[in-house]
Design a protein around this motif. Structure first.
Motif, short mmCIF file in Angstrom:
data_model
loop_
_atom_site.label_atom_id
_atom_site.label_comp_id
_atom_site.label_asym_id
_atom_site.label_seq_id
_atom_site.Cartn_x
_atom_site.Cartn_y
_atom_site.Cartn_z
N ALA A 4 0.84 -1.21 0.00
CA ALA A 4 0.00 0.00 0.00
C ALA A 4 0.87 1.25 0.00
N GLY A 5 1.84 1.29 -0.91
CA GLY A 5 2.60 2.52 -1.15
C GLY A 5 1.83 3.39 -2.14
N PRO A 6 2.45 4.46 -2.62
CA PRO A 6 1.76 5.34 -3.56
C PRO A 6 1.34 4.61 -4.84
N GLY A 7 2.16 3.65 -5.32
CA GLY A 7 1.80 2.92 -6.54
C GLY A 7 0.57 2.04 -6.31
N GLY A 8 0.64 1.18 -5.30
CA GLY A 8 -0.45 0.23 -5.05
C GLY A 8 -1.77 0.92 -4.74
N LEU A 9 -1.72 1.98 -3.95
CA LEU A 9 -2.97 2.66 -3.57
C LEU A 9 -3.56 3.43 -4.75
N GLU A 69 -1.00 -5.20 2.91
CA GLU A 69 0.08 -4.33 3.35
C GLU A 69 0.66 -4.86 4.65
N ARG A 70 1.99 -4.97 4.69
CA ARG A 70 2.61 -5.58 5.88
C ARG A 70 2.56 -4.68 7.11
N GLU A 71 2.50 -3.36 6.93
CA GLU A 71 2.44 -2.48 8.10
C GLU A 71 1.11 -2.71 8.81
N ALA A 108 -0.65 -7.45 6.82
CA ALA A 108 -0.67 -8.61 5.92
C ALA A 108 0.60 -8.65 5.09
N GLY A 109 1.71 -8.99 5.73
CA GLY A 109 2.99 -9.14 5.01
C GLY A 109 2.95 -10.43 4.22
N ILE A 110 3.12 -10.34 2.93
CA ILE A 110 3.04 -11.52 2.06
C ILE A 110 4.44 -12.13 1.95
N GLY A 150 2.48 -6.83 -7.90
CA GLY A 150 3.51 -6.55 -6.88
C GLY A 150 3.81 -5.06 -6.88
N SER A 151 3.34 -4.39 -5.84
CA SER A 151 3.70 -2.97 -5.66
C SER A 151 4.34 -2.87 -4.28
N ASP A 152 5.18 -3.87 -4.00
CA ASP A 152 5.74 -4.03 -2.66
C ASP A 152 7.19 -3.55 -2.59
N HIS A 194 20.76 2.75 2.74
CA HIS A 194 21.65 2.35 1.65
C HIS A 194 20.87 2.46 0.35
N ILE A 195 21.43 3.16 -0.62
CA ILE A 195 20.69 3.41 -1.85
C ILE A 195 20.94 2.28 -2.87
N HIS A 196 19.88 1.60 -3.21
CA HIS A 196 19.95 0.48 -4.16
C HIS A 196 19.20 0.84 -5.45
N ALA A 230 6.92 7.75 -11.33
CA ALA A 230 6.86 6.58 -12.21
C ALA A 230 5.93 5.53 -11.62
N ALA A 231 5.96 5.35 -10.30
CA ALA A 231 5.10 4.34 -9.66
C ALA A 231 3.63 4.68 -9.87
N MET A 232 3.29 5.95 -9.72
CA MET A 232 1.88 6.35 -9.84
C MET A 232 1.43 6.28 -11.30
C1 LIG Z 1 15.91 8.61 0.59
C2 LIG Z 1 14.91 8.54 -0.53
C3 LIG Z 1 14.41 9.72 -1.06
C4 LIG Z 1 13.49 9.68 -2.10
N1 LIG Z 1 13.03 10.83 -2.64
C5 LIG Z 1 12.19 10.81 -3.69
C6 LIG Z 1 11.72 12.00 -4.29
O1 LIG Z 1 12.05 13.11 -3.87
N2 LIG Z 1 10.88 11.91 -5.37
C7 LIG Z 1 10.49 10.69 -5.87
O2 LIG Z 1 9.73 10.65 -6.87
N3 LIG Z 1 10.89 9.54 -5.32
C8 LIG Z 1 11.74 9.57 -4.25
N4 LIG Z 1 12.16 8.40 -3.71
C9 LIG Z 1 11.68 7.14 -4.29
C10 LIG Z 1 10.25 6.83 -3.85
O3 LIG Z 1 10.26 6.78 -2.44
C11 LIG Z 1 9.76 5.51 -4.42
O4 LIG Z 1 10.06 5.43 -5.79
C12 LIG Z 1 8.26 5.30 -4.22
O5 LIG Z 1 7.93 5.30 -2.86
C13 LIG Z 1 7.83 3.99 -4.86
O6 LIG Z 1 6.48 3.72 -4.54
P1 LIG Z 1 5.96 2.22 -4.52
O7 LIG Z 1 4.50 2.31 -4.23
O8 LIG Z 1 6.40 1.49 -5.73
O9 LIG Z 1 6.75 1.51 -3.33
P2 LIG Z 1 6.90 1.88 -1.73
O10 LIG Z 1 6.66 3.33 -1.50
O11 LIG Z 1 8.19 1.30 -1.35
O12 LIG Z 1 5.71 1.08 -1.08
C14 LIG Z 1 5.77 -0.32 -0.94
C15 LIG Z 1 4.76 -0.77 0.10
O13 LIG Z 1 4.74 -2.19 0.13
C16 LIG Z 1 4.79 -2.62 1.49
N5 LIG Z 1 5.39 -3.98 1.46
C17 LIG Z 1 6.69 -4.29 1.24
N6 LIG Z 1 6.86 -5.62 1.27
C18 LIG Z 1 5.63 -6.15 1.50
C19 LIG Z 1 5.15 -7.49 1.61
N7 LIG Z 1 5.98 -8.56 1.48
N8 LIG Z 1 3.83 -7.69 1.84
C20 LIG Z 1 2.98 -6.62 1.95
N9 LIG Z 1 3.39 -5.33 1.86
C21 LIG Z 1 4.68 -5.11 1.62
C22 LIG Z 1 5.62 -1.58 2.21
O14 LIG Z 1 5.37 -1.58 3.59
C23 LIG Z 1 5.13 -0.29 1.52
O15 LIG Z 1 3.99 0.24 2.15
C24 LIG Z 1 13.06 8.42 -2.64
C25 LIG Z 1 13.56 7.23 -2.08
C26 LIG Z 1 14.48 7.29 -1.05
C27 LIG Z 1 15.04 6.00 -0.50
#
Ligand SMILES: Cc1cc2nc3c(=O)[nH]c(=O)nc-3n(C[C@H](O)[C@H](O)[C@H](O)COP(=O)(O)OP(=O)(O)OC[C@H]3O[C@@H](n4cnc5c(N)ncnc54)[C@H](O)[C@@H]3O)c2cc1C
Length: 376
Positions: free
Chosen positions: A12-17, A34-36, A125-127, A155-157, A273-275, A309-311
């Motif tokens: 439930a990050g910005p992409g998934g929601l 969502e695992r949180e 609900a951590g998968i 997978g938006s995890d 750590h930036i990956h 990009a996620a959204m």
């Molecule tokens: C230090 C830092 C600064 C950043 N600054 C920017 C910025 O300024 N602008 C920008 O565009 N991007 C920025 N980013 C990148 C941005 O944070 C991500 O690209 C964005 O959050 C991706 O969204 P998402 O929904 O794909 O994943 P996430 O936001 O990572 O959400 C994933 C969700 O999945 C949940 N989850 C994980 N594993 C599981 C599981 N096994 N089961 C259930 N739930 C699970 C997590 O708890 C989380 O809620 C930054 C990143 C970092 C590290």
């Protein structure tokens, strides 16, 4: 549109929601896992600038334009570049007139959550694993619990996706950069000189093989990162995460006004750590599974593109699912376009990570700012 599809969204990050919201808005039933344990388990992180052609477009498709306007901070779009002697080398002209307003991550998540029906998000609900049922559908495993079967699992995890291994052998690689995150509260009242130093937006300070990035968040909070090019185990032996002022030892010779950031910071630091996944990361289509956001194309944060990009992934996948009756065709169309679309952003982020803290980093940052932020 096939409204009988059973769709699971993991994360439930910005992409998934965003995906859940757009599909729900068009009558499709989705379950988010969502695992949180709940929306307030942890602060969601810093401020994000949402771009008109991606993040903002996706919120429009989600019908959340008004909600976005209520939380967007147009006044905080500033950008400054400084060297470690405290000389200001660049300041964006007219930052308030920009098209990339800032939004706090927690506020964005809340706006998306408020737009979903109760029970849509399964918290806590951590998968751990995703398994094929044998008839083209998939089940999700959460400890001893099984959810599903589902026709489509998205997978938006995020970075360490549990869905990605079913599609790709790649794991994110360490970029060589470690961010030590610090926070400063009530900056306007308690630290006016620091508020003036940072300005209304983002301040980059590039020095000799070190850098500091500080960004203004809502509620007069600053979030900053001290950036190091070091092995992953370096921070554990060199940084005292319970004492922000100790960071000063790694910035010897820097201007005292800059070092004052560490004196003003809250004691507790975080190490990040930036990956990143390889530029051009892709996979062969597998019916019933796909990835969006960081799970699909984790990038270093230097392009500021990750959340956008996620959204946009979410908005485009939703659009294909809504207009194409065949789920597999819809997902393939999304994937083929997404693989190409994210390439320039991934390339830019990779170059940013590679050149950050190099001998050329200050000149490259300056050229980048002039090219991207100064009206031509
Ligand atoms: C230090 C830092 C600064 C950043 N600054 C920017 C910025 O300024 N602008 C920008 O565009 N991007 C920025 N980013 C990148 C941005 O944070 C991500 O690209 C964005 O959050 C991706 O969204 P998402 O929904 O794909 O994943 P996430 O936001 O990572 O959400 C994933 C969700 O999945 C949940 N989850 C994980 N594993 C599981 C599981 N096994 N089961 C259930 N739930 C699970 C997590 O708890 C989380 O809620 C930054 C990143 C970092 C590290």
């Amino acid at each position: 549109m096939n409204t009988s599809l059973r769709i699971a969204i993991v994360g439930a990050g910005p992409g998934g929601l965003t995906l859940a919201r757009i599909l729900h808005r068009h009558g499709m039933t989705v379950s988010v896992f969502e695992r949180e344990s709940g929306p307030f388990e942890r602060p969601q992180g810093g401020t994000l600038d949402l771009h008109a052609e991606s993040g903002q477009l996706s919120l429009r498709r989600a019908g959340l334009e008004d909600a976005f306007k209520r939380i967007a901070r147009y006044e905080d779009q500033g950008s400054r570049l400084m060297n470690h002697h405290g000389h200001l080398l660049y300041e964006a002209p007219n930052p308030e007139a920009g098209e990339r307003p800032e939004v706090d991550r927690t506020a964005l998540r809340q706006a998306l959550l408020d737009s979903l029906p109760l029970g849509c998000v399964n918290w806590g609900a951590g998968i751990d694993a995703v398994d094929p049922v044998g008839d083209g559908r998939w089940t999700l495993h959460q400890g001893a619990l099984t959810h599903g079967p589902f026709d489509l699992v998205v997978g938006s995890d995020g970075a360490w996706s549990k869905v990605r291994p079913l599609l790709s052998h790649y794991q994110p690689q360490y970029s060589g950069l470690t961010f030590i995150e610090f926070g400063i509260d009530e900056v306007d009242n308690l630290h006016p000189p620091i508020a003036r130093l940072v300005g209304r937006g983002k301040l980059d300070i590039d020095g000799e093989a070190r850098s500091i990035i500080v960004q203004r968040n809502a509620n007069a909070h600053l979030r900053g990162y001290a950036v190091f090019r070091v092995p992953t185990d370096w921070a554990a032996s060199h940084i005292d995460l319970s004492c922000a002022a100790s960071l000063k030892t790694h910035f010897e010779g820097w201007h005292p006004d800059i070092l004052a950031l560490f004196d003003a910071a809250n004691a507790q630091l975080e190490c990040r750590h930036i990956h990143a996944l390889p530029v051009g990361h892709r996979w062969a289509h597998r019916p019933g599974l796909t990835l969006i956001g960081d799970a699909a194309h984790l990038m270093s944060p230097f392009g500021g593109e990750g959340v956008n990009a996620a959204m946009l992934d979410a908005a485009e996948l939703a659009q294909h699912l809504l207009k194409t009756p065949d789920c597999s065709q819809a997902v393939q169309a999304y994937e083929n376009h997404m693989f190409e679309r994210v390439m320039p952003a991934a390339q830019g982020s990779a170059e940013g990570a590679a050149t950050q803290l190099s001998h050329d980093s200050l000149a490259l940052s300056l050229a980048h700012l002039h090219h991207h932020l100064t009206p031509q």
